[in-house]
Every structure is written in structure tokens, then in C-alpha cells.
Design a protein around this motif. Sequence first.
Motif, PDB file in Angstrom:
ATOM      1  N   LYS A 189       0.839  -1.201   0.000  1.00 21.65           N
ATOM      2  CA  LYS A 189       0.000   0.000   0.000  1.00 21.65           C
ATOM      3  C   LYS A 189       0.876   1.254   0.000  1.00 21.65           C
ATOM      4  O   LYS A 189       0.539   2.256  -0.632  1.00 21.65           O
ATOM      5  CB  LYS A 189      -0.932  -0.011   1.212  1.00 21.65           C
ATOM      6  N   ASN A 222      -7.391   3.945   3.586  1.00 20.68           N
ATOM      7  CA  ASN A 222      -8.180   2.829   3.060  1.00 20.68           C
ATOM      8  C   ASN A 222      -7.437   1.511   3.198  1.00 20.68           C
ATOM      9  O   ASN A 222      -6.225   1.486   3.339  1.00 20.68           O
ATOM     10  CB  ASN A 222      -8.502   3.063   1.580  1.00 20.68           C
ATOM     11  N   LYS A 223      -8.182   0.420   3.120  1.00 22.22           N
ATOM     12  CA  LYS A 223      -7.563  -0.898   3.051  1.00 22.22           C
ATOM     13  C   LYS A 223      -6.874  -1.022   1.697  1.00 22.22           C
ATOM     14  O   LYS A 223      -7.181  -0.278   0.760  1.00 22.22           O
ATOM     15  CB  LYS A 223      -8.600  -1.995   3.230  1.00 22.22           C
ATOM     16  N   LYS A 224      -5.954  -1.972   1.596  1.00 22.04           N
ATOM     17  CA  LYS A 224      -5.158  -2.090   0.383  1.00 22.04           C
ATOM     18  C   LYS A 224      -6.026  -2.291  -0.863  1.00 22.04           C
ATOM     19  O   LYS A 224      -5.784  -1.667  -1.894  1.00 22.04           O
ATOM     20  CB  LYS A 224      -4.149  -3.234   0.487  1.00 22.04           C
TER      21      LYS A 224
END
Length: 90
Positions: free
Chosen positions: A18, A40-42
Motif C-alpha cells: 500500500k 483505506n484498506k489495500k
Amino acid sequence: MTKYWKATQASYLNHVSKGRISEVVTVAVSADAAAPLASNKKQEAASMAERLLSETGWLPEVLVNREVPGDCSFASAEANEVNSDQDDPD
């Protein structure tokens, strides 16, 4: 190379961290565009980055043209090999 390759989730973004995704968006678009990716999440960051990078023409370093040495040819390599064989008496 930009005609043939785009930074998509499948081709690149799912295979890097990320942090690297944020770095790429910072370089290709701007630091302001990359800032929301960190929260954010990956998977979500990769999806956002794909949209941001879609029209930039960004390429990873390995796909960027580099200078090729002038003597880089098979003919000169073969000639050197033949000459070295003649110098070595068996």
C-alpha cells in the motif's frame, strides 16, 4: 510501452504494498491525490489508484526505456567469442 501496459490492480497494484501504491500515485498524479489512499484498506487503495493512474501513462521503472549500449549486438558478441577461441592454443 504506454500503448501496451497500464497500471491496473491485476497487472501491478495488487502485487505491491500500500505504501508503494501511495508513492506511485504521488509521483504520477499528486501528493493530494495520494493522501486519501493511506486511510483505506489495500484493496480499496488499489482500486482508487487504478482510477487515478488510468490516463497518466505511468510505468514502473522496469518498463521505462533505458539507454542501450552502442555495442550491444549478437554479431559483436559472436566475433569476440571467435577471436578468444583463436587466441587459446589447446
